[in-house]
Design a protein around this motif. Structure first.
Motif, PDB file in Angstrom:
ATOM      1  N   CYS A  15     -58.460   0.345 -14.741  1.00 57.11           N
ATOM      2  CA  CYS A  15     -58.248   0.845 -13.848  1.00 57.11           C
ATOM      3  C   CYS A  15     -59.377   1.986 -13.710  1.00 57.11           C
ATOM      4  O   CYS A  15     -60.163   2.295 -14.622  1.00 57.11           O
ATOM      5  CB  CYS A  15     -56.941   1.927 -14.175  1.00 57.11           C
ATOM      6  SG  CYS A  15     -56.535   3.272 -13.149  1.00 57.11           S
ATOM      7  N   THR A  16     -59.824   2.101 -12.365  1.00 56.61           N
ATOM      8  CA  THR A  16     -60.975   2.928 -12.241  1.00 56.61           C
ATOM      9  C   THR A  16     -60.844   4.598 -12.163  1.00 56.61           C
ATOM     10  O   THR A  16     -61.695   5.157 -12.609  1.00 56.61           O
ATOM     11  CB  THR A  16     -61.662   2.742 -10.695  1.00 56.61           C
ATOM     12  OG1 THR A  16     -60.438   3.072  -9.675  1.00 56.61           O
ATOM     13  CG2 THR A  16     -61.905   1.204 -10.686  1.00 56.61           C
ATOM     14  N   GLU A  17     -59.724   5.027 -12.232  1.00 55.59           N
ATOM     15  CA  GLU A  17     -59.484   6.456 -12.209  1.00 55.59           C
ATOM     16  C   GLU A  17     -58.967   6.912 -13.673  1.00 55.59           C
ATOM     17  O   GLU A  17     -59.356   7.792 -13.872  1.00 55.59           O
ATOM     18  CB  GLU A  17     -58.148   6.707 -11.275  1.00 55.59           C
ATOM     19  CG  GLU A  17     -58.616   6.585  -9.931  1.00 55.59           C
ATOM     20  CD  GLU A  17     -57.327   6.942  -8.953  1.00 55.59           C
ATOM     21  OE1 GLU A  17     -56.459   8.027  -9.462  1.00 55.59           O
ATOM     22  OE2 GLU A  17     -57.204   6.530  -7.816  1.00 55.59           O
ATOM     23  N   SER A  20     -62.149   8.221 -15.376  1.00 55.81           N
ATOM     24  CA  SER A  20     -62.832   9.592 -15.123  1.00 55.81           C
ATOM     25  C   SER A  20     -61.782  10.594 -15.211  1.00 55.81           C
ATOM     26  O   SER A  20     -62.209  11.801 -15.203  1.00 55.81           O
ATOM     27  CB  SER A  20     -63.492   9.523 -13.680  1.00 55.81           C
ATOM     28  OG  SER A  20     -62.661   9.015 -12.688  1.00 55.81           O
ATOM     29  N   ASN A  21     -60.563  10.314 -14.961  1.00 53.16           N
ATOM     30  CA  ASN A  21     -59.728  11.280 -14.819  1.00 53.16           C
ATOM     31  C   ASN A  21     -59.021  11.851 -16.264  1.00 53.16           C
ATOM     32  O   ASN A  21     -58.400  11.070 -17.230  1.00 53.16           O
ATOM     33  CB  ASN A  21     -58.495  10.739 -14.213  1.00 53.16           C
ATOM     34  CG  ASN A  21     -57.332  11.836 -13.707  1.00 53.16           C
ATOM     35  OD1 ASN A  21     -57.451  13.148 -13.794  1.00 53.16           O
ATOM     36  ND2 ASN A  21     -56.235  11.532 -12.971  1.00 53.16           N
ATOM     37  N   LYS A  24     -54.386  13.108 -16.849  1.00 57.10           N
ATOM     38  CA  LYS A  24     -53.298  12.054 -16.545  1.00 57.10           C
ATOM     39  C   LYS A  24     -52.163  12.082 -17.249  1.00 57.10           C
ATOM     40  O   LYS A  24     -51.964  12.946 -18.176  1.00 57.10           O
ATOM     41  CB  LYS A  24     -54.128  10.521 -16.611  1.00 57.10           C
ATOM     42  CG  LYS A  24     -54.758  10.398 -17.980  1.00 57.10           C
ATOM     43  CD  LYS A  24     -55.520   9.236 -17.945  1.00 57.10           C
ATOM     44  CE  LYS A  24     -56.140   9.022 -19.124  1.00 57.10           C
ATOM     45  NZ  LYS A  24     -57.060   7.774 -19.283  1.00 57.10           N
ATOM     46  N   CYS A  54     -51.878   6.367 -15.106  1.00 56.31           N
ATOM     47  CA  CYS A  54     -51.776   7.509 -13.886  1.00 56.31           C
ATOM     48  C   CYS A  54     -50.328   7.634 -13.289  1.00 56.31           C
ATOM     49  O   CYS A  54     -50.381   8.787 -12.458  1.00 56.31           O
ATOM     50  CB  CYS A  54     -52.828   7.068 -12.917  1.00 56.31           C
ATOM     51  SG  CYS A  54     -54.617   6.822 -13.649  1.00 56.31           S
ATOM     52  N   THR A  58     -53.450   2.239  -8.243  1.00 54.90           N
ATOM     53  CA  THR A  58     -54.794   2.641  -8.251  1.00 54.90           C
ATOM     54  C   THR A  58     -55.590   1.303  -8.121  1.00 54.90           C
ATOM     55  O   THR A  58     -55.289   0.120  -8.262  1.00 54.90           O
ATOM     56  CB  THR A  58     -55.272   3.384  -9.404  1.00 54.90           C
ATOM     57  OG1 THR A  58     -55.008   2.692 -10.677  1.00 54.90           O
ATOM     58  CG2 THR A  58     -54.830   4.689  -9.636  1.00 54.90           C
TER      59      THR A  58
END
Length: 64
Positions: A15-17, A20-21, A24, A54, A58
């Motif tokens: 997962c790309t988010e 950086s997130n 969550k 998340c 995504t």
């Protein structure tokens, strides 16, 4: 005899988010495994999948 190396390889999608997130639902990074044909798809694969951390769909990119 030795078997020839096939065109299909197992890859990991991450997962790309999640990377950086920080805000969550739960800690961790969502990862899926799949196969791809290295002769037909030479570039890195990117697929939209569900991320349970998340809690939404995504973009998941191929990692090394």
């Amino acid at each position: 005899m030795a078997k020839a190396k096939g065109a299909r390889i197992v890859i990991t999608l991450e997962c790309t988010e999640c990377r950086s997130n920080t805000a969550k639902r739960s800690p961790g990074v969502s990862r899926y495994t799949t196969q791809k044909n290295r002769r037909n798809t030479t570039e890195r694969l990117e697929i939209k999948k569900f991320c349970p951390h998340c809690n939404k769909h995504t973009a998941h990119k191929e990692i090394k």
